[in-house]
Enzyme design. Sequence first.
Site, PDB file in Angstrom:
ATOM      1  N   GLU A 114      -5.378  -8.681   1.265  1.00  0.00           N
ATOM      2  CA  GLU A 114      -5.918  -8.280   2.574  1.00  0.00           C
ATOM      3  C   GLU A 114      -7.383  -7.914   2.464  1.00  0.00           C
ATOM      4  OE1 GLU A 114      -4.081  -5.018   4.730  1.00  0.00           O
ATOM      5  OE2 GLU A 114      -2.082  -5.798   4.279  1.00  0.00           O
ATOM      6  N   GLU A 139       0.796  -1.235   0.000  1.00  0.00           N
ATOM      7  CA  GLU A 139       0.000   0.000   0.000  1.00  0.00           C
ATOM      8  C   GLU A 139       0.829   1.286   0.000  1.00  0.00           C
ATOM      9  OE1 GLU A 139      -2.930  -0.048   3.068  1.00  0.00           O
ATOM     10  OE2 GLU A 139      -3.986  -1.738   2.220  1.00  0.00           O
TER      11      GLU A 139
END
Length: 438
Positions: free
Chosen positions: A347, A159
């Site tokens: 995720e 991320e």
Amino acid sequence: MDFKWGVSTAAYQIEGGWNEDGKGQSIWDVFANKRGLTFENHNGNIACDFYHRYTHDLAILHQLNIPNFRFSLSWSRIIPNGTGAVNPKGIDFYNRVIDFCLELGIEPWITLYHWDLPYELEKKGGWTNREVIRWFSEYVEVCVKYFGDRVKRWIILNEPMAFTGAGYFLGLHAPGRKGLYCFLAAAHHATMCQAEGGRIVRSMLTESQVGTAFSSTFVQPFFDNNRDVMATNRADALLNRLFVEPLAGLGYPVKDFKLLQRLERFIKDGDESKLAFNMDFIGLQNYTRELVTFSMLTPLLWSKFVPADKRNVEVTDMNWEVYPESIYEMLMKFSKYKSFKEIIVTESGASFPDVVINGKVNDVRRINFLDQHIKQVFRARQDGVNVNGFFTWSLTDNFEWKEGYRPKFGLVHIDFETQQRIIKDSGYWYGNFIQSYL
Ligand code: BGC
């Protein structure tokens, strides 16, 4: 069915052992040990003590029949100063984790960078210093050299939007820096690193699969008017496209967010072609959706989210709306990039206020959350998206960054006073669910 089921974790959130066996400090060690920056001054000095208890936690994974384990390496455990000498005890620790996974029949998935930059590098400007491309490349080579004989799945960055946005623009995460200049410099260098990291892994390991992981948030306009639609497009360019499109060979999404033109001052000759890399897979991470409205009070972006608790919808403990269709929408969106061959959901998960009653945690809401999100992933698969894996965030409750230990994301509860573990009902449910698919 060859679908990869797993759980995801990150070094700083679980390991502890923050100053043991030659480990150098990371930006998170420094940030979380300053007063007033995290919930009740919590830090990850001990965290889940995974550094000493990894055999126990991996045995739980094995007991639940979860076949894939994603974890990140702490750069400053491996190279304490970020560049230069390698710490043999750090290498030894990860060797033991990898070997124990393999002994249990669990496939290790390594994330190379999950937000914990060595502090020595931050002193030299961290992600805002273009030298980070060289430092990062050296680190990637070291990791691949030591672990590449056994690890077949590599994720370069976790991320980049989150760690550059929260860490270098808003100052809410480590290293706590603020401002557009810091953010754009960090963003460009991270985008360069994600592709360069891919090239290094690919060139050193021909048999492995390399990918990188992106956050994704399904955004929709709050009001059906032009101003909110434009505000949503800007938010989408920033949150979902900024790091994704250069990798896909499309350059930065400046058309939908003019401010990104200012990235130019950090782009050097020859960078543009280096931003692209054909990954073997893309990690997509999704937790919620956001409704966006025009805002005069948010300079630069001129957009803001309408908080979920003001919208009369079901929310998690992070005040994130429970909206399973979000993961479907984002899978559909990512699948449109021609160069993305395979997507793995690296995720998704939820934090809810768990209670321990008679040694059990009956976390029905987390079970429902996972069940609904997995259904949306399979809906996307049916609609032609090549999505071949789902990793729950997270194995155990852990250090949730700025929020400390307050939010609970685990399939396994931890009493942080005693470090006692209790498998939650969601853990048993996930294990059984996976079995029915294998
Ligand atoms: C991050 C994790 C974090 C999780 C829940 C993801 O954005 O990769 O580190 O704990 O979200 O907030």
